[in-house]
Scaffold this motif. Structure first.
Motif, PDB file in Angstrom:
ATOM      1  N   ALA A 297       0.834  -1.204   0.000  1.00 43.19           N
ATOM      2  CA  ALA A 297       0.000   0.000   0.000  1.00 43.19           C
ATOM      3  C   ALA A 297       0.868   1.253   0.000  1.00 43.19           C
ATOM      4  N   LYS A 298       0.320   2.308  -0.639  1.00 45.23           N
ATOM      5  CA  LYS A 298       0.927   3.641  -0.638  1.00 45.23           C
ATOM      6  C   LYS A 298      -0.116   4.598  -0.076  1.00 45.23           C
ATOM      7  N   TRP A 299       0.320   5.637   0.618  1.00 46.18           N
ATOM      8  CA  TRP A 299      -0.638   6.582   1.192  1.00 46.18           C
ATOM      9  C   TRP A 299      -0.114   8.016   1.086  1.00 46.18           C
ATOM     10  N   TYR A 300      -1.056   8.968   1.139  1.00 41.03           N
ATOM     11  CA  TYR A 300      -0.694  10.386   1.234  1.00 41.03           C
ATOM     12  C   TYR A 300      -1.800  11.150   1.930  1.00 41.03           C
ATOM     13  N   ASP A 301      -1.425  12.309   2.474  1.00 38.48           N
ATOM     14  CA  ASP A 301      -2.277  13.110   3.343  1.00 38.48           C
ATOM     15  C   ASP A 301      -2.710  14.390   2.648  1.00 38.48           C
ATOM     16  N   ARG A 302      -3.950  14.780   2.859  1.00 35.27           N
ATOM     17  CA  ARG A 302      -4.482  16.072   2.421  1.00 35.27           C
ATOM     18  C   ARG A 302      -5.223  16.703   3.603  1.00 35.27           C
ATOM     19  N   ARG A 303      -5.668  17.937   3.442  1.00 34.19           N
ATOM     20  CA  ARG A 303      -6.358  18.631   4.541  1.00 34.19           C
ATOM     21  C   ARG A 303      -7.615  17.896   5.013  1.00 34.19           C
ATOM     22  N   ASP A 304      -8.420  17.425   4.080  1.00 31.98           N
ATOM     23  CA  ASP A 304      -9.702  16.806   4.422  1.00 31.98           C
ATOM     24  C   ASP A 304      -9.680  15.285   4.371  1.00 31.98           C
ATOM     25  N   PHE A 305      -8.737  14.721   3.623  1.00 34.62           N
ATOM     26  CA  PHE A 305      -8.736  13.288   3.361  1.00 34.62           C
ATOM     27  C   PHE A 305      -7.355  12.680   3.556  1.00 34.62           C
ATOM     28  N   VAL A 306      -7.347  11.367   3.732  1.00 34.04           N
ATOM     29  CA  VAL A 306      -6.131  10.559   3.636  1.00 34.04           C
ATOM     30  C   VAL A 306      -6.423   9.538   2.548  1.00 34.04           C
ATOM     31  N   PHE A 307      -5.511   9.407   1.597  1.00 36.96           N
ATOM     32  CA  PHE A 307      -5.698   8.479   0.490  1.00 36.96           C
ATOM     33  C   PHE A 307      -4.766   7.285   0.663  1.00 36.96           C
TER      34      PHE A 307
ATOM     35  N   CYS B 125     -10.392   6.415   0.048  1.00 36.27           N
ATOM     36  CA  CYS B 125     -10.418   7.825   0.408  1.00 36.27           C
ATOM     37  C   CYS B 125     -11.017   7.920   1.803  1.00 36.27           C
ATOM     38  N   LEU B 126     -10.190   8.234   2.789  1.00 30.68           N
ATOM     39  CA  LEU B 126     -10.619   8.298   4.181  1.00 30.68           C
ATOM     40  C   LEU B 126     -10.925   9.745   4.544  1.00 30.68           C
ATOM     41  N   GLN B 127     -12.165  10.024   4.896  1.00 27.88           N
ATOM     42  CA  GLN B 127     -12.576  11.369   5.303  1.00 27.88           C
ATOM     43  C   GLN B 127     -12.120  11.589   6.741  1.00 27.88           C
ATOM     44  N   LYS B 128     -11.252  12.577   6.951  1.00 26.87           N
ATOM     45  CA  LYS B 128     -10.760  12.860   8.296  1.00 26.87           C
ATOM     46  C   LYS B 128     -11.891  13.354   9.193  1.00 26.87           C
ATOM     47  N   ALA B 129     -11.907  12.909  10.437  1.00 25.04           N
ATOM     48  CA  ALA B 129     -12.870  13.423  11.413  1.00 25.04           C
ATOM     49  C   ALA B 129     -12.489  14.844  11.799  1.00 25.04           C
ATOM     50  N   GLU B 130     -11.175  15.104  11.927  1.00 22.22           N
ATOM     51  CA  GLU B 130     -10.674  16.442  12.235  1.00 22.22           C
ATOM     52  C   GLU B 130     -10.040  17.022  10.976  1.00 22.22           C
ATOM     53  N   VAL B 131     -10.835  17.744  10.210  1.00 22.21           N
ATOM     54  CA  VAL B 131     -10.361  18.353   8.973  1.00 22.21           C
ATOM     55  C   VAL B 131      -9.274  19.373   9.301  1.00 22.21           C
ATOM     56  N   GLY B 132      -8.207  19.360   8.500  1.00 23.37           N
ATOM     57  CA  GLY B 132      -7.137  20.332   8.675  1.00 23.37           C
ATOM     58  C   GLY B 132      -6.040  19.885   9.625  1.00 23.37           C
ATOM     59  N   LYS B 133      -6.195  18.722  10.236  1.00 26.07           N
ATOM     60  CA  LYS B 133      -5.150  18.216  11.130  1.00 26.07           C
ATOM     61  C   LYS B 133      -4.250  17.263  10.347  1.00 26.07           C
ATOM     62  N   PRO B 134      -2.947  17.584  10.242  1.00 24.03           N
ATOM     63  CA  PRO B 134      -2.052  16.721   9.463  1.00 24.03           C
ATOM     64  C   PRO B 134      -1.798  15.377  10.138  1.00 24.03           C
ATOM     65  N   TRP B 135      -1.605  14.368   9.303  1.00 24.48           N
ATOM     66  CA  TRP B 135      -1.230  13.036   9.772  1.00 24.48           C
ATOM     67  C   TRP B 135       0.228  12.806   9.392  1.00 24.48           C
ATOM     68  N   PRO B 136       1.134  12.705  10.350  1.00 25.81           N
ATOM     69  CA  PRO B 136       2.531  12.455  10.018  1.00 25.81           C
ATOM     70  C   PRO B 136       2.778  11.021   9.547  1.00 25.81           C
ATOM     71  N   ARG B 137       1.834  10.145   9.828  1.00 29.97           N
ATOM     72  CA  ARG B 137       1.909   8.750   9.384  1.00 29.97           C
ATOM     73  C   ARG B 137       0.488   8.219   9.278  1.00 29.97           C
TER      74      ARG B 137
END
Length: 167
Positions: free
Chosen positions: A17-27, A85-97
């Motif tokens: 798996a590969k992943w990346y972070d955005r303001r509203d979502f994690v892919f 596409c994972l919708q973040k519960a806390e929009v705008g909070k970065p995920w370092p991992r």
């Protein structure tokens, strides 16, 4: 990470798996070609992925770094992978991992092709999973730049002169 269940004569593997972070979502993209029987279960703080491909069975149980909205999270299957596409519960909070555990997993890597600093993010960023799926389906090599103004050079460009001997 949970144990890997045994299904039939073949052991269950973790899908790459590969992943990346955005303001509203994690892919998250599971790189499994020709997947069948795809099952994705989203929960508030984890999600499970499983599928079958040829003779292999895959299962990933991921405890997430942050919480997601399971009802707004989605997945899409292509011939080459399964995108989540994972919708973040806390929009705008970065995920370092991606994972809750601060460990390195052989099957998980950062998708550096899609990663970008949030300072570079714009409002046109993926507002829905439909846009993400459309973007993935339209990734092709047909949009090459037009080089009409480029000069063509033949092999006699004058740079073939003999170099002086070194002393």
């Amino acid at each position: 990470m949970a144990h890997l269940p045994q299904h039939g004569p073949f052991p269950t593997l973790c899908a790459i798996a590969k992943w990346y972070d955005r303001r509203d979502f994690v892919f998250v993209e599971f790189c499994v070609e020709d997947s069948k029987d795809v099952h994705v279960q989203f929960d508030k703080s984890k999600f499970e992925f499983s599928c079958v491909s040829r003779r292999d069975k895959y299962y990933n149980d991921i405890e997430l770094f942050g919480e997601i909205d399971p009802k707004q999270s989605k997945h899409s299957r292509t011939d080459r992978s399964v995108q989540c596409c994972l919708q973040k519960a806390e929009v705008g909070k970065p995920w370092p991992r991606l994972t809750k555990e601060k460990a390195k997993f052989k099957w998980l890597s950062v998708d550096f092709n899609n990663w970008r600093d949030w300072d570079d993010d714009s409002d046109e960023d993926m507002s829905s999973f439909d846009n993400f799926s459309e973007m993935m389906n339209n990734m092709g090599g047909d949009d090459l730049p037009d080089f009409d103004g480029a000069e063509e050079h033949d092999s006699t460009d004058g740079d073939d002169e003999k170099m002086p001997d070194l002393e």
